[in-house]
Design a protein around this motif. Structure first.
Motif, short mmCIF file in Angstrom:
data_model
loop_
_atom_site.label_atom_id
_atom_site.label_comp_id
_atom_site.label_asym_id
_atom_site.label_seq_id
_atom_site.Cartn_x
_atom_site.Cartn_y
_atom_site.Cartn_z
N ALA A 1 0.76 12.63 51.03
CA ALA A 1 -0.67 12.73 50.76
C ALA A 1 -1.43 11.70 51.59
O ALA A 1 -1.05 10.53 51.66
CB ALA A 1 -0.94 12.50 49.28
N THR B 1 -1.71 17.65 46.74
CA THR B 1 -3.05 18.07 47.15
C THR B 1 -2.91 18.59 48.57
O THR B 1 -2.93 17.82 49.54
CB THR B 1 -4.04 16.91 47.07
OG1 THR B 1 -4.04 16.38 45.73
CG2 THR B 1 -5.45 17.40 47.40
N ASN C 1 -5.82 26.73 52.53
CA ASN C 1 -5.80 25.64 51.56
C ASN C 1 -6.16 26.11 50.15
O ASN C 1 -5.78 25.46 49.17
CB ASN C 1 -6.74 24.52 52.00
CG ASN C 1 -6.17 23.74 53.18
OD1 ASN C 1 -4.98 23.86 53.49
ND2 ASN C 1 -7.00 22.95 53.83
N ASN D 1 -2.76 27.17 48.96
CA ASN D 1 -1.66 26.22 49.18
C ASN D 1 -0.53 26.82 50.01
O ASN D 1 0.65 26.61 49.72
CB ASN D 1 -1.10 25.71 47.85
CG ASN D 1 -1.99 24.67 47.19
OD1 ASN D 1 -3.13 24.50 47.58
ND2 ASN D 1 -1.46 24.00 46.19
N ARG E 1 -4.46 20.17 50.96
CA ARG E 1 -5.33 19.94 52.11
C ARG E 1 -5.20 18.51 52.66
O ARG E 1 -5.66 18.24 53.77
CB ARG E 1 -6.78 20.21 51.73
CG ARG E 1 -7.32 19.25 50.68
CD ARG E 1 -8.77 19.57 50.32
NE ARG E 1 -9.29 18.66 49.31
CZ ARG E 1 -9.13 18.84 48.01
NH1 ARG E 1 -8.47 19.89 47.56
NH2 ARG E 1 -9.63 17.97 47.15
N ASN E 2 -4.60 17.64 51.89
CA ASN E 2 -4.44 16.26 52.33
C ASN E 2 -3.18 16.03 53.16
O ASN E 2 -2.90 14.89 53.56
CB ASN E 2 -4.40 15.31 51.13
CG ASN E 2 -5.76 15.16 50.48
OD1 ASN E 2 -6.77 15.64 51.01
ND2 ASN E 2 -5.80 14.51 49.34
N SER F 1 3.47 23.29 46.06
CA SER F 1 2.99 22.92 44.73
C SER F 1 3.30 21.45 44.50
O SER F 1 4.22 20.89 45.10
CB SER F 1 3.63 23.78 43.64
OG SER F 1 5.03 23.65 43.66
#
Length: 125
Positions: A100, A27, A73, A76, A29-30, A24
């Protein structure tokens, strides 16, 4: 950023178990993700890594063919499926996230900016 690992516990040699890590505050997926482990009296070592979109993975030689890293993704979440466990797999397992924009895999702990609290896996004979 928070990484919450779960799973593991006490398992018998030859058995399987799955670790999960929910992220958490980033982002997801980055970020490339990884699992590391630390056995008593030993340094932390790389176990497995997966790229941001899951297209690339890499493993420590001794777990290849036994462990599988995966990610969802949408949730998460990164998981580590561990099969054919041996006594040498006993350790505290940590999930880690790269900063990120660092999508790619890495086996180097210094490349990871965020770490979970660790979850114990104990393999008994």
């Amino acid at each position: 950023v928070q990484l919450q690992a779960s799973g593991g516990g006490l398992v018998q040699a030859g058995d399987s178990t799955t670790l999960s890590c929910v992220a958490s505050g980033l982002t997801f997926r980055n970020s490339g993700m990884a699992w590391f482990r630390q056995a008593p009296g030993k340094e932390r070592e790389f176990v497995a890594t997966i790229s941001g979109y899951g297209r690339s993975t890499d493993y420590k030689d001794s777990v290849k063919g036994r462990f599988t890293i995966a990610r969802d993704n949408a949730k998460n979440t990164v998981t580590l499926q561990m099969n054919s466990l041996t006594l040498e797999d006993t350790a505290v397992y940590f999930c880690a996230a790269r900063a990120a924009g660092s999508y790619y895999i890495s086996s180097q702990a210094k490349e990871y900016s965020y770490w979970g609290q660790g979850t114990q896996v104990t393999v008994s004979s």
